[in-house]
Design a protein around this motif. Structure first.
Motif, short mmCIF file in Angstrom:
data_model
loop_
_atom_site.label_atom_id
_atom_site.label_comp_id
_atom_site.label_asym_id
_atom_site.label_seq_id
_atom_site.Cartn_x
_atom_site.Cartn_y
_atom_site.Cartn_z
N ASN A 295 -2.35 -8.31 26.72
CA ASN A 295 -2.89 -7.60 25.56
C ASN A 295 -1.89 -6.69 24.85
OD1 ASN A 295 -2.77 -5.37 27.23
ND2 ASN A 295 -4.93 -5.43 27.75
N GLY A 296 -0.67 -6.58 25.35
CA GLY A 296 0.35 -5.78 24.69
C GLY A 296 0.18 -4.28 24.81
N ILE A 297 -0.67 -3.82 25.71
CA ILE A 297 -0.90 -2.39 25.91
C ILE A 297 0.05 -1.89 27.00
CG2 ILE A 297 -2.57 -0.65 26.65
CD1 ILE A 297 -4.76 -2.47 25.56
N PRO A 298 0.73 -0.76 26.80
CA PRO A 298 1.62 -0.21 27.84
C PRO A 298 0.86 0.01 29.16
CG PRO A 298 1.91 0.96 25.78
CD PRO A 298 0.73 0.06 25.60
N ASP A 299 1.55 -0.17 30.27
CA ASP A 299 0.92 -0.07 31.59
C ASP A 299 0.27 1.27 31.85
OD1 ASP A 299 1.65 -2.67 32.17
OD2 ASP A 299 3.53 -2.07 33.14
N ASP A 300 0.80 2.36 31.28
CA ASP A 300 0.26 3.70 31.54
C ASP A 300 -0.50 4.26 30.34
OD1 ASP A 300 2.44 3.97 29.89
OD2 ASP A 300 3.27 5.69 30.95
N TYR A 301 -1.00 3.39 29.46
CA TYR A 301 -1.66 3.82 28.22
C TYR A 301 -2.95 4.58 28.49
CZ TYR A 301 -4.02 3.62 23.74
OH TYR A 301 -4.68 3.96 22.59
N GLY B 279 -6.08 6.07 26.05
CA GLY B 279 -6.62 6.15 24.69
C GLY B 279 -7.65 5.07 24.45
N VAL B 280 -7.96 4.87 23.18
CA VAL B 280 -8.99 3.91 22.78
C VAL B 280 -8.32 2.78 22.00
CG1 VAL B 280 -11.13 3.58 21.48
CG2 VAL B 280 -10.71 5.74 22.66
N VAL B 281 -8.71 1.55 22.31
CA VAL B 281 -8.17 0.38 21.63
C VAL B 281 -9.34 -0.43 21.09
CG1 VAL B 281 -6.86 -1.76 21.90
CG2 VAL B 281 -6.19 0.28 23.17
N LYS B 282 -9.21 -0.91 19.86
CA LYS B 282 -10.23 -1.80 19.28
C LYS B 282 -9.63 -3.18 19.13
CE LYS B 282 -13.03 1.57 17.00
NZ LYS B 282 -14.13 1.68 16.11
N PHE B 283 -10.34 -4.17 19.67
CA PHE B 283 -9.96 -5.57 19.56
C PHE B 283 -10.97 -6.27 18.67
CE2 PHE B 283 -8.45 -4.28 23.76
CZ PHE B 283 -7.17 -4.80 23.79
N THR B 284 -10.49 -7.10 17.77
CA THR B 284 -11.37 -7.92 16.95
C THR B 284 -11.15 -9.38 17.30
OG1 THR B 284 -11.24 -6.32 15.14
CG2 THR B 284 -12.05 -8.51 14.60
N PHE B 285 -12.22 -10.05 17.67
CA PHE B 285 -12.18 -11.47 17.97
C PHE B 285 -12.94 -12.21 16.88
CE2 PHE B 285 -11.73 -9.44 22.10
CZ PHE B 285 -10.63 -10.11 22.61
N THR B 286 -12.31 -13.22 16.34
CA THR B 286 -12.95 -14.02 15.30
C THR B 286 -13.13 -15.44 15.79
OG1 THR B 286 -11.89 -12.66 13.61
CG2 THR B 286 -12.79 -14.76 12.90
N GLU B 287 -14.37 -15.93 15.68
CA GLU B 287 -14.69 -17.30 16.05
C GLU B 287 -15.03 -18.08 14.79
OE1 GLU B 287 -16.80 -16.68 20.37
OE2 GLU B 287 -18.04 -16.58 18.60
N THR B 288 -14.62 -19.32 14.74
CA THR B 288 -14.93 -20.17 13.61
C THR B 288 -15.76 -21.36 14.09
OG1 THR B 288 -12.85 -19.59 12.54
CG2 THR B 288 -13.97 -21.54 11.72
N ASP B 289 -16.90 -21.57 13.45
CA ASP B 289 -17.72 -22.76 13.71
C ASP B 289 -17.11 -23.88 12.89
OD1 ASP B 289 -19.59 -24.80 13.75
OD2 ASP B 289 -21.30 -23.43 13.67
N PHE B 290 -16.48 -24.82 13.57
CA PHE B 290 -15.78 -25.88 12.86
C PHE B 290 -16.71 -26.79 12.08
CE2 PHE B 290 -12.62 -24.70 16.10
CZ PHE B 290 -11.58 -24.37 15.25
N ALA B 291 -17.95 -26.90 12.48
CA ALA B 291 -18.90 -27.76 11.77
C ALA B 291 -19.26 -27.17 10.40
CB ALA B 291 -20.16 -27.97 12.60
N THR B 292 -19.45 -25.84 10.36
CA THR B 292 -19.87 -25.20 9.11
C THR B 292 -18.76 -24.41 8.44
OG1 THR B 292 -20.59 -23.19 10.25
CG2 THR B 292 -22.22 -24.96 10.00
N GLY B 293 -17.73 -24.06 9.20
CA GLY B 293 -16.64 -23.25 8.65
C GLY B 293 -16.97 -21.76 8.64
#
Length: 100
Positions: free
Chosen positions: A5-11, A13-27
């Motif tokens: 995840n690219g976060i330093p080992d001793d970090y 704080g708060v991190v926000k991750f955004t995951f985007t999914e695409t439905d290939f049938a509908t786009g």
């Protein structure tokens, strides 16, 4: 630094991750936002869930250990009792008593 995840080992704080999914049938795209709380590189939060999904409680972590919601409530009750006992012991220990 974590290779996943690219976060330093001793970090801390708060991190926000955004995951985007695409439905290939509908786009159609759907995004999900995870908020994660870290202390010294471990998932951790003393006063609520350490991982939120779309702002709603999702996972409870303390010092890198995951708890169920019930286990976490038990942890908080034990923590409050410990603090109360330490406070009471501190108050009683502050009065000096003389020998009889």
């Amino acid at each position: 630094m974590s290779t996943t995840n690219g976060i330093p080992d001793d970090y801390s704080g708060v991190v926000k991750f955004t995951f985007t999914e695409t439905d290939f049938a509908t786009g159609a795209e759907r995004s999900a936002i995870y908020t994660k709380h870290y202390r010294n590189g471990e998932l951790h939060k003393d006063d609520g869930p350490a991982v939120l999904l779309e702002g709603k409680p999702h996972q409870w972590w303390v010092h890198g250990r995951q708890y169920s919601e019930e286990e976490y409530d038990h942890f908080l009750a034990k923590k409050a009792l410990k603090e109360k006992l330490e406070s009471n012991l501190g108050e009683k220990g502050s009065t000096s008593r003389g020998k009889i």
